[in-house]
Structure formats: C-alpha cells, structure tokens
Design an enzyme around this catalytic site. Structure first.
Site, PDB file in Angstrom:
ATOM      1  N   ASP A   1       0.867  -1.187   0.000  1.00  0.00           N
ATOM      2  CA  ASP A   1       0.000   0.000   0.000  1.00  0.00           C
ATOM      3  C   ASP A   1       0.897   1.229   0.000  1.00  0.00           C
ATOM      4  O   ASP A   1       2.127   1.109  -0.096  1.00  0.00           O
ATOM      5  CB  ASP A   1      -0.966  -0.021   1.205  1.00  0.00           C
ATOM      6  CG  ASP A   1      -2.304   0.632   0.859  1.00  0.00           C
ATOM      7  OD1 ASP A   1      -2.291   1.835   0.524  1.00  0.00           O
ATOM      8  OD2 ASP A   1      -3.340  -0.048   0.901  1.00  0.00           O
TER       9      ASP A   1
ATOM     10  N   HIS B   1      -2.938   3.213  -4.569  1.00  0.00           N
ATOM     11  CA  HIS B   1      -2.300   2.763  -3.312  1.00  0.00           C
ATOM     12  C   HIS B   1      -0.841   2.335  -3.529  1.00  0.00           C
ATOM     13  O   HIS B   1      -0.379   1.394  -2.888  1.00  0.00           O
ATOM     14  CB  HIS B   1      -3.103   1.603  -2.711  1.00  0.00           C
ATOM     15  CG  HIS B   1      -4.424   2.047  -2.134  1.00  0.00           C
ATOM     16  ND1 HIS B   1      -4.550   2.494  -0.849  1.00  0.00           N
ATOM     17  CD2 HIS B   1      -5.663   2.138  -2.685  1.00  0.00           C
ATOM     18  CE1 HIS B   1      -5.812   2.828  -0.623  1.00  0.00           C
ATOM     19  NE2 HIS B   1      -6.513   2.627  -1.720  1.00  0.00           N
TER      20      HIS B   1
ATOM     21  N   GLU C   1      -9.944   2.552  -5.246  1.00  0.00           N
ATOM     22  CA  GLU C   1      -9.622   3.956  -4.976  1.00  0.00           C
ATOM     23  C   GLU C   1      -8.467   4.490  -5.834  1.00  0.00           C
ATOM     24  O   GLU C   1      -7.640   5.257  -5.345  1.00  0.00           O
ATOM     25  CB  GLU C   1      -9.287   4.136  -3.483  1.00  0.00           C
ATOM     26  CG  GLU C   1     -10.435   3.755  -2.586  1.00  0.00           C
ATOM     27  CD  GLU C   1     -10.106   3.834  -1.102  1.00  0.00           C
ATOM     28  OE1 GLU C   1     -10.886   4.463  -0.375  1.00  0.00           O
ATOM     29  OE2 GLU C   1      -9.084   3.264  -0.666  1.00  0.00           O
TER      30      GLU C   1
HETATM   31  C1  ACM Z   1     -10.876  -0.496   0.501  1.00  0.00           C
HETATM   32  O1  ACM Z   1     -11.361  -0.426   1.641  1.00  0.00           O
HETATM   33  N1  ACM Z   1     -10.269   0.560  -0.032  1.00  0.00           N
HETATM   34  C2  ACM Z   1     -10.946  -1.712  -0.275  1.00  0.00           C
END
Ligand code: ACM
Length: 632
Positions: free
Chosen positions: A201, A275, A352
């Site tokens: 991440d 991410h 995201e």
């Molecule tokens: C997430 O909670 N961004 C998968």
C-alpha cells in the site's frame, strides 16, 4: 483436591450448554446421561487403520495442545477405559457426502472421542470444536490442572461457504512474521480458511521481490511518526526512514506452510494501480510525473475528501497505465508472487485509484485515443484487463476490489465487494465469482464501542450489525458467492494486541455468518457464547473487545432540548447514569426512558450492570461532545 472439585463443578455448569463458535450444524447431548470424558495426559491419540492423513492430524493435535505440561502419546487403544482413553481420528473410507471437504463428525463418550471426516481439513475442524468443548482454563498455558472434562455429545458440522476470510493490512502497520502466524492460529480456531494478506500500500511494500530489490530496500521503510494516521507530518529533508519491515521469500514460504497446516490458504494482495506510493518511492519512473523526490508515506494527509465520497489526491499514488514499463514491472512482481502462494487467486487491489494524474498525462491521453477508451474508467479497465492477462499467464485467477467493475470487468476476474453489496450483486449478475466484504458489516477497523473509549476512526460497526452479515443477497444466484470476509485495515492500529482487539469478537460474528446455517443465527445465544469465549481469550492472555457490555448513547434534539437515549446490544443489562459529575453506580439513576441533558458545563456518565455487578466500561462525555453527535 477441593480446588479440583470446585473447578469441575463450575465447569459442568458452564458446559451444560454448548458454547461453540461458529455454531455447528447439529449438536446433540445424550438424553439419558450426563457422561463426561476426562481429558488428561494419559489420553492417547490414535488414527483408524493408521491412515497417514489422520495420523498427521492426530500428531499435530498432540503436539500443539499440551495438557498440563505433558503431551499426549500416539497409541492404539483396543479396550478404552478410564485409565486408557483415546481420541480416535478417522478419515472416512466411504466419504459422507454432506460433510464435503471441511465437515466432520465428533462423538464424545466416557472413554473415547471419535472425530471422523472425509478430508484432513475436517479432522482439523473437529479438533477446533473439541477444544471449545473444554473449559476456558485449558487455554491458559500456565494452568497446570491437566484434567479437562468434556460433556458427552454428538456433533455433525460442515461450512456454509468455501471462502471464510479475514484480511490483514500489514502495510499501514507492519506485523512480524510471528504475529502473522499467531493471527492465523487464532482465525483457524474459528474455522476461517482464507487469510487475505494486504501486502502493499502507500505506507509500505512488505514482500521481497528478488528481481526488484528497491521495492523493499526503499519501499518497506518510512520515517517514524506517532499520532493519528492521516494527520502526521511529512518527512524532513534527510530524515532516515526507520519504521517498517518486510517478509523475505523464505519467511513467506514459512507462513504459507504454517497456514496450510491450519487449513488456511493465503491470498496475497498487491494493490495496483492506486495505493502505490511505496512502490513509486522505489521506482518513481512508473508514475506519470516520474518525480524522483518521493517517499513512503508515513500517514500524512494525502487526499482531500468530498462529501460524496470522491477525493482528490494531493500526492500521486497511481501507476501509469500508458507506460509499458509498468506491465514489465508487474510481470516481474506477479511471477514471484505466483510462485510463493499456492492459492488460485491473486488479489490485484484496484480500489480507490485516483484518475486525476492520468487525465493530465499526454501518454494516457494518447493511449485512450489509440484504443478508443471513452473515459478514465475505461482506461482503468484497460489496465486491469492487461494485468489479468499477466496473472492468468502465471496460472492464477485475478481478484480485485469492486472498482474493477468500472469501465468493464476483465473476462475471468472475481470481485471482492467492499462498497456495500452492490458491486458483488452486479458481478454475480455478470456471472463472476464474488467475495462479500462490505464496509456495512465487515470492516473491522471501524469503532465497535462508544467513540469516547475507542481509538478514533471515521466510522463505527457494532458487533450486532456485524452479526447481521449475510453474504448472499436475495437477488443473486448463490452459486456465484464464494463467501465472505472481514477486513482489518490498520491505519489506526498500533500493535498486535490492538489488532486482536479490533478483530475479536466481530470475527466471531463473521465466522458464524460464513460457516453456520443461516437459520442457526440467534443473537441472544450468540452473545452468551461470545461471553464464554471472552473467558478463553482472558485465559490465553489474548486481547478482545468487550464493548458488547457497554452502553450505547444516542443523541437527538427535541425542539431546544438535547435528549439522550441509552441502550445496550446485549440483553439483560441495566444502565445507570449521572449528570451531576458524580461517579455512577447501581444506586444512581437507572435508565428507563430518554432524558434531557440540561444546558451548562454538564458531563454525562454512564455504566452498565448485570445482576448487581458492574459490567461495561464507564463512559464519560461532555455536553459539548454530545451536542456534536446530534449533527451527524
Ligand atoms: C478499501 O477499503 N479501499 C478496499
């Protein structure tokens, strides 16, 4: 001796009812007898016909479950007696169809315990149930009683779903290899069988990729910061990156093996194209801006969120989908990842991903034009489809968060639904496999008790709501729902004990939702069993949240009046409160109906009791804070 007697009597009364989590399909106590098996170190383990699988599981049990300070021995017991008791493991010669690959039967009589299954996984789960039939004290390594009564019973049990998962984010907080093993050990006791390992991440890359050494040399380390994640300070010029860590490939293999011995398979997640700040700290050329001054994010504010849930990134954290080097990079990563994890799936994230940098990038614009992509959703879909080809080439199936539906789903992909159930419903309608892990029921990073006594985060999820998790919505064909899982994100988790606190008991609720028959669900019965498992956690010195015992505070305005409504999730508790600054106890005002919080510098103080004994945490909240809650 008197101590022994007292202990046995208490155990009998507690264990007159089964406390198994997740609830088994069928549990019967013999009607005519209160017979008991006395498990002690003289108990032998045995495997019918010396079946090697049964023997392996029997020995695993004998080695991992120590009675007093002694191990059980593997031995044939021809005539069981009080002096010569046995736990007999059998792999069914003729498979019992209803048990499937993970089911088992368990029969406890005075001198024998028989566990039968079609496969080793079933025997393993029989052991987990057997363990829960023992008194809580059996979980205490220092408790030297060495004699555990187990009430006679007959159990038939098998899971509702094949995917019973927990996700652990090791990027925001780095957990050591030993902590990950311990997490697996505990989840397996509640019959979870998938660890979704969120390995990368913005805040750390945690898996060694030998062909891309900078991913861990640089990407695994960030500057040390404390305080609320998201409000932290940027690194200073030249500040050393000292917080972090990663798993070497040998360590990953060790964890995969450890998990497999506990019927847990590991699904690795490499979260792309968003991410990716940690990857970009190591290889900035994979971004659109290619700026070299990059760092692994230590938890600074990296985005502006709008009320509609959309956001604008303040730092680029996406890979550049128009750059061939990105696909070469991912090919290297997935080649090594695929070789380490036997599981069929590789999770590629996909959540995201901010498109703002793509929209401005000449390369992305040219790619979109060339491939007739109408918008950046289609660009993301182009990216995911190319990644799917890479993943499929390694013999794996792509799994991604529900954003991978946007712009068109990749042909063979499975979807993990997190923004509620709707992504999962849509994917199932498109005949794709789905794992349900919606924020609404399964986000274990959310607060479970009153915000005044929890580590703050932006949302709440109570045990009761978690218990309502149902992975198959009415509108879909159940065959596409692989199962469900709880997700533990770790931005606000500081250590392993806090991870346990956030996971349990909500993971009990998830376990029951994905293992037990739907019609077995019963909130009052579940809370009573949960309470008995608190005793197990306490005996084992494992942290667990007891927010279930706390009062729930709801505020609303009635004209000018600030009104307070109190309740508890668990039935049978009494609530007492004060608004005069005194410390409440059972002689304070007993809550019966909503009341007004008068104006002024007032503090509401609340406690719960049961049968005259204090139970939940003491909550103390200023009027000004209570007022703020109304506006939400
Ligand atoms: C997430 O909670 N961004 C998968």
């Amino acid at each position: 001796m008197r101590k022994t007697l007292l202990f046995l009597l208490t155990s009998f009364s507690v264990f007159a009812q089964n406390q198994i989590i997740p609830a088994p399909v069928n549990y019967e106590m013999p009607k005519s007898s209160f017979g008991t098996f006395m498990l002690d170190a003289r108990t032998s383990v045995d495997a019918t016909d010396d079946n090697p699988d049964a023997k392996r599981i029997a020995e695993f049990f004998a080695n991992t479950f120590i009675i007093g300070s002694q191990k059980m021995v593997f031995k044939k017991v021809t005539t069981p007696s009080f002096q010569d008791k046995a736990i007999i493991f059998t792999i069914n010669k003729t498979p019992d169809a209803q048990l499937g690959n993970e089911g088992y039967t368990l029969e406890v009589n005075e001198f024998t315990i028989k566990i039968n299954a079609n496969k080793p996984a079933g025997l393993f789960y029989g052991i987990q149930t057997l363990r829960q039939l023992m008194p809580a004290q059996a979980e205490n390594k220092d408790f030297q009683m060495g004699l555990y009564p187990i009430m006679n019973c007959k159990i038939t049990d098998y899971p509702r779903f094949g995917w019973r998962g927990l996700m652990l984010d090791v990027s925001r907080h780095f957990f050591t290899k030993e902590e990950v093993k311990s997490y697996i050990d505990l989840m397996a006791r509640y019959k979870f069988n998938v660890l979704h390992w969120h390995l990368t991440d913005d805040n750390g890359w945690r898996i060694e990729i030998k062909s891309l050494p900078k991913l861990t040399e640089i990407g695994a380390w960030r500057v040390q910061r404390f305080g609320h994640f998201g409000n932290r300070e940027n690194p200073k010029e030249g500040e050393p990156a000292t917080y972090g860590g990663f798993y070497t490939q040998d360590e990953i293999k060790e964890v995969v093996k450890y998990a497999a011995e506990r019927n847990v398979t590991i699904v690795p997640e490499i979260d792309v194209p968003g991410h990716s700040m940690a990857a970009l700290a190591a290889y900035p050329e994979l971004s659109t801006k290619k700026d070299l001054k990059r760092y692994v994010n230590p938890g600074t504010r990296f985005a502006d969120w709008k009320d509609d849930g959309t956001f604008k990134m303040l730092i680029e954290n996406t890979l550049n989908p128009s750059d061939e080097k990105v696909y070469e990079f991912l090919d290297k990563v997935f080649t090594e990842v695929a070789a380490l994890f036997p599981n069929k799936y590789i999770h590629i994230g996909g959540d995201e991903a901010y498109h703002g940098y793509w929209e401005e990038d000449a390369g992305c614009k040219a790619l979109m034009q060339k491939n007739n992509l109408k918008n950046t959703h289609e660009l993301q879909s182009y990216f995911v489809k190319r990644v799917e080809k890479i993943v499929n080439k390694k013999g794996k199936t792509l799994l991604g968060w529900d954003e991978i539906l946007e712009g068109g789903l990749a042909p063979n992909a499975a979807v993990m639904s997190w923004r509620g159930m709707k992504g999962g419903i849509e994917a199932a309608k498109q005949k794709h496999d789905v794992v349900m892990s919606p924020t609404t029921f399964a986000y274990l990073d959310y607060m479970q008790g009153d915000p005044s006594v929890e580590v703050p985060i932006y949302s709440s999820l109570s045990l009761k709501k978690t218990y309502q998790f149902e992975a198959v919505p009415d509108s879909v064909d159940a065959k596409y729902i692989l199962g469900g899982q709880g997700n533990l994100w770790t931005e606000q988790i500081q250590n392993y004990r806090q991870a346990l606190y956030m996971t349990y008991p909500r993971a009990f609720a998830i376990a029951e939702s994905v293992w037990s028959p739907k019609e077995k669900k019963d909130w009052d019965n579940f809370t009573s069993r949960t309470e008995s498992h608190f005793m197990r956690f306490d005996a084992a010195n494992l942290k667990v949240s007891k927010a279930l015992f706390d009062a729930i505070i709801k505020m609303k305005m009635d004209g000018e009046k600030l009104m307070c409504e109190l309740s508890t999730e668990m039935n049978g508790l009494e609530i007492y409160y004060t608004i005069d600054e005194s410390i409440p106890d059972k002689f304070s005002t007993k809550y019966t109906e909503p009341f007004e919080i008068p104006k002024g510098d007032v503090i509401l103080k609340v406690v719960t009791y049961r049968n005259g004994q204090p139970l939940g945490r003491s909550l103390q909240i200023k009027r000004s804070d209570l007022e703020r809650r109304v506006k939400k």
